[in-house]
Design an enzyme around this catalytic site. Sequence first.
Site, mmCIF file in Angstrom:
data_model
loop_
_atom_site.group_PDB
_atom_site.id
_atom_site.type_symbol
_atom_site.label_atom_id
_atom_site.label_comp_id
_atom_site.label_asym_id
_atom_site.label_seq_id
_atom_site.Cartn_x
_atom_site.Cartn_y
_atom_site.Cartn_z
ATOM 1 N N ARG A 84 6.100 -3.296 3.246
ATOM 2 C CA ARG A 84 7.101 -2.394 2.944
ATOM 3 C C ARG A 84 7.923 -1.799 3.939
ATOM 4 O O ARG A 84 9.035 -1.251 4.140
ATOM 5 C CB ARG A 84 5.981 -0.961 2.497
ATOM 6 C CG ARG A 84 5.563 -1.188 1.362
ATOM 7 C CD ARG A 84 6.163 -0.719 0.154
ATOM 8 N NE ARG A 84 5.626 -0.776 -1.117
ATOM 9 C CZ ARG A 84 4.739 0.033 -1.722
ATOM 10 N NH1 ARG A 84 4.841 1.150 -0.926
ATOM 11 N NH2 ARG A 84 4.290 0.029 -2.920
ATOM 12 N N ASP A 97 5.891 19.243 -1.481
ATOM 13 C CA ASP A 97 5.648 17.681 -1.404
ATOM 14 C C ASP A 97 5.955 17.391 0.377
ATOM 15 O O ASP A 97 6.371 18.276 0.936
ATOM 16 C CB ASP A 97 6.842 16.794 -2.148
ATOM 17 C CG ASP A 97 6.260 15.134 -2.167
ATOM 18 O OD1 ASP A 97 5.769 14.962 -3.284
ATOM 19 O OD2 ASP A 97 6.393 14.664 -1.139
#
Length: 290
Positions: A54, A159
């Site tokens: 990633r 978030d």
Amino acid sequence: MDLETTAAAVLATLPPQPTVNDLSDRTFGRITALMYETVGLSMNASKKSLLASRLAPRIQRLGLRGYDDYLALLLDEHEAAEFQMAVDLLTTNETYFFREPHHFELLEKELVGRRSRAPLSLWSAAASFGDEAYSTAMLLAELQKSGQIGSDWRILATDISHRVLLSAKQGIYPVDRLRHVSPERLKRHCLRGEGAAEGQVMVKDELRERVQFGQLNLCKPIGGIGPFDIVFLRNVLIYFDAETKRAVIDRVAATIKPGGILFMGTAEGRAHAESGLVPLIPGAFRKPMR
């Protein structure tokens, strides 16, 4: 020089993309410890290849020599934006409108059963790109129009990722993300893109104005929000270990009004017994009345 040749020339100037073999156990441990201490993201040794893959494209794009250089960047307090980028890369934000529809069916049944026009307060605690918050807003707007709830309702969507919140505020989505939205509902609440924007839809202003977005870390003390009638805490607990998960549930449950409902991802297990939350259906729990 054509575009393909230009792209190849740019790639040639970049250092080689690192691999999992370039990630030492020590550096892996320091990165995962930083993620756990800061945002509660738990990654054990089995996730080493995932973390390496990633982060590798980002490391190459920045022109860094490897994972050690990237760790130094993450530890730099002046590089908060890069730390946020790393969080985004290591978490999965894939979602879509009306995910786990049985939750929305229960929500509708609950609100209609109240037979009250009292104010409603809802919280999407891990809002990601806003799909969940806008799905809820669609449902509430329709219940308001039919007279089954009053006009005084609000949705808070939070978030940890600043990047996804910026996108959520725009309310623009690939049409496939609304694949579970009926054509009638889609027409009522969204505008279809044309020309260059074909294949995209935008949530209408009157719905977007009902949702307030803000950044919040669930692994830190929660203050200044609530109490809420309904809270969605879905598809975020999978990133936490058992201890962090229990602490997050307790913090979130404290913001729910007695008799209110907490929704969790069906695949994320049950709320621990000490929370006092009573199971209703898979992934839905009621906070008992005092």
